[in-house]
Write a protein that holds these residues in place. Structure first.
Motif, PDB file in Angstrom:
ATOM      1  N   GLU A 189       0.831  -1.206   0.000  1.00 37.02           N
ATOM      2  CA  GLU A 189       0.000   0.000   0.000  1.00 37.02           C
ATOM      3  C   GLU A 189       0.864   1.255   0.000  1.00 37.02           C
ATOM      4  O   GLU A 189       0.616   2.203  -0.761  1.00 37.02           O
ATOM      5  CB  GLU A 189      -0.926  -0.001   1.213  1.00 37.02           C
ATOM      6  CG  GLU A 189      -1.824   1.232   1.287  1.00 37.02           C
ATOM      7  CD  GLU A 189      -2.676   1.261   2.543  1.00 37.02           C
ATOM      8  OE1 GLU A 189      -3.283   2.328   2.801  1.00 37.02           O
ATOM      9  OE2 GLU A 189      -2.742   0.251   3.265  1.00 37.02           O
ATOM     10  N   GLN A 190       1.895   1.266   0.832  1.00 30.01           N
ATOM     11  CA  GLN A 190       2.788   2.424   0.881  1.00 30.01           C
ATOM     12  C   GLN A 190       3.469   2.663  -0.461  1.00 30.01           C
ATOM     13  O   GLN A 190       3.629   3.805  -0.904  1.00 30.01           O
ATOM     14  CB  GLN A 190       3.842   2.216   1.966  1.00 30.01           C
ATOM     15  CG  GLN A 190       3.279   2.231   3.383  1.00 30.01           C
ATOM     16  CD  GLN A 190       4.318   1.813   4.418  1.00 30.01           C
ATOM     17  OE1 GLN A 190       5.452   1.452   4.081  1.00 30.01           O
ATOM     18  NE2 GLN A 190       3.935   1.874   5.684  1.00 30.01           N
ATOM     19  N   ALA A 191       3.857   1.583  -1.135  1.00 30.83           N
ATOM     20  CA  ALA A 191       4.587   1.704  -2.400  1.00 30.83           C
ATOM     21  C   ALA A 191       3.688   2.169  -3.544  1.00 30.83           C
ATOM     22  O   ALA A 191       4.138   2.894  -4.440  1.00 30.83           O
ATOM     23  CB  ALA A 191       5.235   0.363  -2.755  1.00 30.83           C
ATOM     24  N   LEU A 192       2.417   1.754  -3.542  1.00 36.65           N
ATOM     25  CA  LEU A 192       1.514   2.064  -4.649  1.00 36.65           C
ATOM     26  C   LEU A 192       0.729   3.353  -4.452  1.00 36.65           C
ATOM     27  O   LEU A 192       0.202   3.920  -5.413  1.00 36.65           O
ATOM     28  CB  LEU A 192       0.532   0.907  -4.867  1.00 36.65           C
ATOM     29  CG  LEU A 192       1.125  -0.471  -5.175  1.00 36.65           C
ATOM     30  CD1 LEU A 192       0.010  -1.474  -5.455  1.00 36.65           C
ATOM     31  CD2 LEU A 192       2.100  -0.422  -6.345  1.00 36.65           C
ATOM     32  N   THR A 193       0.631   3.843  -3.223  1.00 33.87           N
ATOM     33  CA  THR A 193      -0.208   5.001  -2.898  1.00 33.87           C
ATOM     34  C   THR A 193       0.063   6.239  -3.741  1.00 33.87           C
ATOM     35  O   THR A 193      -0.893   6.941  -4.096  1.00 33.87           O
ATOM     36  CB  THR A 193      -0.064   5.349  -1.394  1.00 33.87           C
ATOM     37  OG1 THR A 193      -0.700   4.328  -0.626  1.00 33.87           O
ATOM     38  CG2 THR A 193      -0.716   6.680  -1.063  1.00 33.87           C
ATOM     39  N   PRO A 194       1.309   6.567  -4.113  1.00 38.79           N
ATOM     40  CA  PRO A 194       1.516   7.819  -4.869  1.00 38.79           C
ATOM     41  C   PRO A 194       0.978   7.808  -6.292  1.00 38.79           C
ATOM     42  O   PRO A 194       0.906   8.865  -6.921  1.00 38.79           O
ATOM     43  CB  PRO A 194       3.056   7.958  -4.886  1.00 38.79           C
ATOM     44  CG  PRO A 194       3.551   7.083  -3.797  1.00 38.79           C
ATOM     45  CD  PRO A 194       2.590   5.951  -3.730  1.00 38.79           C
ATOM     46  N   ASP A 195       0.603   6.651  -6.831  1.00 38.93           N
ATOM     47  CA  ASP A 195       0.263   6.553  -8.250  1.00 38.93           C
ATOM     48  C   ASP A 195      -1.249   6.596  -8.484  1.00 38.93           C
ATOM     49  O   ASP A 195      -1.958   5.670  -8.090  1.00 38.93           O
ATOM     50  CB  ASP A 195       0.835   5.254  -8.830  1.00 38.93           C
ATOM     51  CG  ASP A 195       0.828   5.250 -10.342  1.00 38.93           C
ATOM     52  OD1 ASP A 195      -0.275   5.284 -10.923  1.00 38.93           O
ATOM     53  OD2 ASP A 195       1.914   5.229 -10.943  1.00 38.93           O
ATOM     54  N   PRO A 196      -1.777   7.637  -9.139  1.00 33.78           N
ATOM     55  CA  PRO A 196      -3.229   7.733  -9.358  1.00 33.78           C
ATOM     56  C   PRO A 196      -3.799   6.565 -10.154  1.00 33.78           C
ATOM     57  O   PRO A 196      -4.893   6.080  -9.847  1.00 33.78           O
ATOM     58  CB  PRO A 196      -3.379   9.048 -10.136  1.00 33.78           C
ATOM     59  CG  PRO A 196      -2.163   9.844  -9.800  1.00 33.78           C
ATOM     60  CD  PRO A 196      -1.069   8.840  -9.615  1.00 33.78           C
ATOM     61  N   GLN A 197      -3.087   6.109 -11.180  1.00 32.18           N
ATOM     62  CA  GLN A 197      -3.605   5.027 -12.014  1.00 32.18           C
ATOM     63  C   GLN A 197      -3.727   3.725 -11.223  1.00 32.18           C
ATOM     64  O   GLN A 197      -4.735   3.020 -11.318  1.00 32.18           O
ATOM     65  CB  GLN A 197      -2.681   4.819 -13.220  1.00 32.18           C
ATOM     66  CG  GLN A 197      -2.999   3.613 -14.086  1.00 32.18           C
ATOM     67  CD  GLN A 197      -4.230   3.795 -14.953  1.00 32.18           C
ATOM     68  OE1 GLN A 197      -4.865   4.832 -14.923  1.00 32.18           O
ATOM     69  NE2 GLN A 197      -4.575   2.773 -15.718  1.00 32.18           N
ATOM     70  N   LEU A 198      -2.718   3.406 -10.452  1.00 28.38           N
ATOM     71  CA  LEU A 198      -2.753   2.173  -9.661  1.00 28.38           C
ATOM     72  C   LEU A 198      -3.847   2.241  -8.601  1.00 28.38           C
ATOM     73  O   LEU A 198      -4.580   1.269  -8.388  1.00 28.38           O
ATOM     74  CB  LEU A 198      -1.394   1.934  -9.011  1.00 28.38           C
ATOM     75  CG  LEU A 198      -0.226   1.685  -9.970  1.00 28.38           C
ATOM     76  CD1 LEU A 198       1.095   1.629  -9.207  1.00 28.38           C
ATOM     77  CD2 LEU A 198      -0.433   0.396 -10.763  1.00 28.38           C
TER      78      LEU A 198
END
Length: 408
Positions: A189-198
């Motif tokens: 979750e921490q790794a993917l949070t910055p990406d709007p598409q993901l």
């Protein structure tokens, strides 16, 4: 009687899977291995069986839990074709108990894979089944049709665009999130949070009827809790496989960086304001992060246009963003069936209806203005007089403290 036909120069793959997001993921993985494959998608067992009466597939990927037929009917139907060599059949299932596996093995599936799927392992299997020397693999974007204008191209892409390009390196994110028994859900979750598409894609997947039947999923945290870390990582990997998921044009990358930064600032302001006002900070953060989804989707389509031989200039990029960003964003949010409450918060960043607004709607509007605001003291005085700030009882001093807390 229907004649069974098979064009010798076409690789046919039948995907029978009720979950639309898993279905899309499987299609993308197949096409990433064999770009010239004809992929037939069925969500019901009866339709899949009917398709088999008129075509002979080179490969079948099918869910055991397929509505409309009993659990192994499709595998039986393929085996009854008695083709030589045997048609490869990858059976997907939620069941991994020994009795279920033994029952399926009697019909000789090529592979019995349990969900959530390991995409890297699946891709390796598909390479062995679909690739031979001299056959095409994944290709670049197709050439544009003669006479097609950029406006025509964007009109055709608006309703079918794949969404935004990725700002996060998915494989590195998954690698960093690995724990002793697979992806750690908190680290993922921490790794993917910055990406709007993901974030948007995983929320959409979690809200599919087959995955979730309760309250709508509106945050990445809720999405991963519903999907599980393994399935979430697999879906994220699939999004990274799609065409133009990574921008390569420097002018487009520069614009995307601006939008990613603006989205992140809006998300941070929204979350901080929500904590101050004791509102749902995770949902507000998510809404802020998705504010520029349409702008980013246009940039991704402009990359497709460029790779297919179309000309791009700073002027055409600016014009395309101004003309299509709002429409692309609205189309994506609707097609992905993002929850209405989340869509309302995203829209509130730009404007809101004056009647019956919630505090979260007012908060999102204020966060959007804060994210675009300069540092001049007069700007805080002006914003403090806005309706959103007045109704939330936030003054200029509060706004200045908020800016320092978010911007540092």
């Amino acid at each position: 009687m229907m004649t069974v036909v098979k064009a010798p120069d076409v690789t046919r793959v039948l995907i029978a899977e009720p979950d639309p997001h898993i279905c899309e993921m499987l299609s993308e993985v197949v096409l990433s291995v064999r770009s010239d494959a004809h992929v037939e998608v069925c969500s019901e067992g009866v339709k899949a069986v009917q398709w088999l009466k008129g075509a002979v597939p080179d490969l079948v990927i099918a869910s055991r839990e397929l509505p409309g037929v009993d659990d192994l009917s499709l595998l039986r139907a393929v085996r009854f074709l008695r083709k030589q060599p045997v048609i490869p059949f990858i059976l997907l299932s939620d069941r991994n108990d020994s009795a279920s596996v033994r029952e399926a093995v009697q019909l000789a599936p090529t592979a019995y894979l349990t969900k959530p799927l390991n995409i890297d392992s699946l891709r390796l299997r598909l390479q062995g089944l679909l690739l031979e020397d001299g056959v095409p693999g994944a290709t670049d974007a197709p050439s544009q049709a003669p006479g097609l204008t950029l406006t025509d191209f964007l009109e055709t892409r608006r309703e079918v665009a794949d969404g935004a390009p990725l700002s996060v390196d998915v494989q590195q994110a998954i690698k960093r999130s690995q724990g002793p028994s697979g992806p750690d859900i908190t680290l993922l979750e921490q790794a993917l949070t910055p990406d709007p598409q993901l974030v948007a894609g995983l929320i959409a997947a979690a809200n599919s009827a087959i995955q979730h039947l309760g309250e709508p999923i509106q945050t990445l945290h809720q999405a991963l809790a519903t999907l599980g870390a393994m399935q979430g990582a697999s879906l994220a990997s699939n999004m990274a496989l799609k065409r133009c998921a990574i921008l390569t044009d420097e002018a487009l990358i520069s614009r995307a960086n601006d939008f990613w930064a603006l989205s992140q600032r809006t998300a941070n302001y929204a979350a901080t304001l929500a904590r101050m006002l004791e509102l749902d900070h995770e949902r507000c953060h998510c809404a802020g992060l998705l504010r520029n989804l349409g702008d980013l989707a246009v940039l991704r389509c402009l990359q497709e246009w460029s790779l297919s031989g179309g000309a791009l200039s700073d002027e055409s990029i600016t014009r395309s963003l101004a003309q299509y960003s709002a429409a692309f964003g609205s189309a994506l949010r609707t097609r992905w069936r993002l929850p209405l409450e989340l869509r309302e918060l995203i829209a509130a960043v730009y404007q809101y209806n004056t009647g019956g607004v919630t505090r979260e709607v007012l908060l999102m509007n204020l966060a959007g203005q804060m994210a675009s605001l300069g540092n001049e003291e007069s700007a805080f005085d002006t914003l403090a007089k806005s309706k959103a700030a007045r109704l939330l009882k936030i003054n200029a001093s509060d706004l200045e403290r908020l800016r320092k807390k978010v911007e540092g």
